[in-house]
Scaffold this motif. Structure first.
Motif, short mmCIF file in Angstrom:
data_model
loop_
_atom_site.label_atom_id
_atom_site.label_comp_id
_atom_site.label_asym_id
_atom_site.label_seq_id
_atom_site.Cartn_x
_atom_site.Cartn_y
_atom_site.Cartn_z
N ALA A 69 0.84 -1.20 0.00
CA ALA A 69 0.00 0.00 0.00
C ALA A 69 0.87 1.24 0.00
O ALA A 69 1.94 1.26 0.61
CB ALA A 69 -0.92 0.01 1.22
N VAL A 70 0.39 2.26 -0.67
CA VAL A 70 0.97 3.59 -0.56
C VAL A 70 0.00 4.38 0.30
O VAL A 70 -1.20 4.44 0.00
CB VAL A 70 1.16 4.27 -1.92
CG1 VAL A 70 1.65 5.70 -1.75
CG2 VAL A 70 2.11 3.46 -2.80
N ILE A 71 0.53 4.92 1.40
CA ILE A 71 -0.30 5.74 2.27
C ILE A 71 0.16 7.18 2.16
O ILE A 71 1.31 7.45 1.78
CB ILE A 71 -0.26 5.26 3.74
CG1 ILE A 71 1.14 5.40 4.35
CG2 ILE A 71 -0.77 3.83 3.83
CD1 ILE A 71 1.18 5.19 5.86
N GLU A 72 -0.73 8.09 2.51
CA GLU A 72 -0.42 9.51 2.40
C GLU A 72 -0.98 10.24 3.60
O GLU A 72 -2.07 9.92 4.08
CB GLU A 72 -1.05 10.06 1.11
CG GLU A 72 -0.71 11.49 0.81
CD GLU A 72 -1.32 11.94 -0.51
OE1 GLU A 72 -0.63 11.84 -1.54
OE2 GLU A 72 -2.49 12.36 -0.49
N GLY A 73 -0.22 11.20 4.08
CA GLY A 73 -0.69 12.02 5.19
C GLY A 73 0.42 12.83 5.81
O GLY A 73 1.60 12.65 5.49
N GLU A 74 0.06 13.69 6.70
CA GLU A 74 1.00 14.52 7.44
C GLU A 74 2.00 13.64 8.19
O GLU A 74 1.59 12.79 8.99
CB GLU A 74 0.23 15.40 8.42
CG GLU A 74 1.07 16.32 9.26
CD GLU A 74 1.55 17.55 8.50
OE1 GLU A 74 2.58 18.10 8.90
OE2 GLU A 74 0.90 17.93 7.52
#
Length: 140
Positions: free
Chosen positions: A75-80
């Motif tokens: 998975a590619v996750i995204e966030g601060e």
């Protein structure tokens, strides 16, 4: 605000135990967004690229063998600040040392195997994340 991307892998031990949903639930509960998701059995070539910095180390062959032993969820996750955040969520590399409340602390244990089977991988830096995402999701 620093929005980052990171690679998360549910390793063969976590996949086999049916923990993909729980890992992804925790990622989303933490507030990170899923940007790409795949289930695959990694090839040796992919793993040689992914673990290039470990080539020649005593555990390298056992690690590649373990990681190619069955399906993984990538998975590619995204966030601060998600690189650091996911690694905190994952917990210490050794599940025996991982704090309760972390993925490895709650779901992992030492199985006495040649390679630590610790359920998940998360990129350890922005540079590693970019390199690893390119290996697992070249289309991104």
């Amino acid at each position: 605000m620093t929005i980052e991307r990171s690679l998360v892998l549910v390793k063969p031990d976590g996949f086999q135990r049916g923990l993909t949903g729980e890992v992804l639930r925790r990622v989303e509960a933490k507030g990170y967004a899923l940007r790409a998701l795949a289930i695959l059995t990694p090839t040796r070539g992919m793993l040689e690229q992914h673990y290039a910095e470990h080539q020649g180390k005593p555990f390298y062959e056992a690690l590649v063998e373990f990681m190619s032993s069955g399906p993984v969820t990538a998975a590619v996750i995204e966030g601060e600040d998600c690189v650091k955040g996911f690694r905190a969520l994952a917990g210490a590399t050794n599940p025996t040392d991982a704090a309760p409340g972390t993925i490895r602390g709650d779901l992992g244990r030492d199985w006495g195997t040649a390679v630590q089977q610790n359920i998940v991988h998360g990129s350890d830096s922005l540079e590693s994340a970019a390199r690893e995402i390119g290996i697992w999701f070249p289309q991104l």
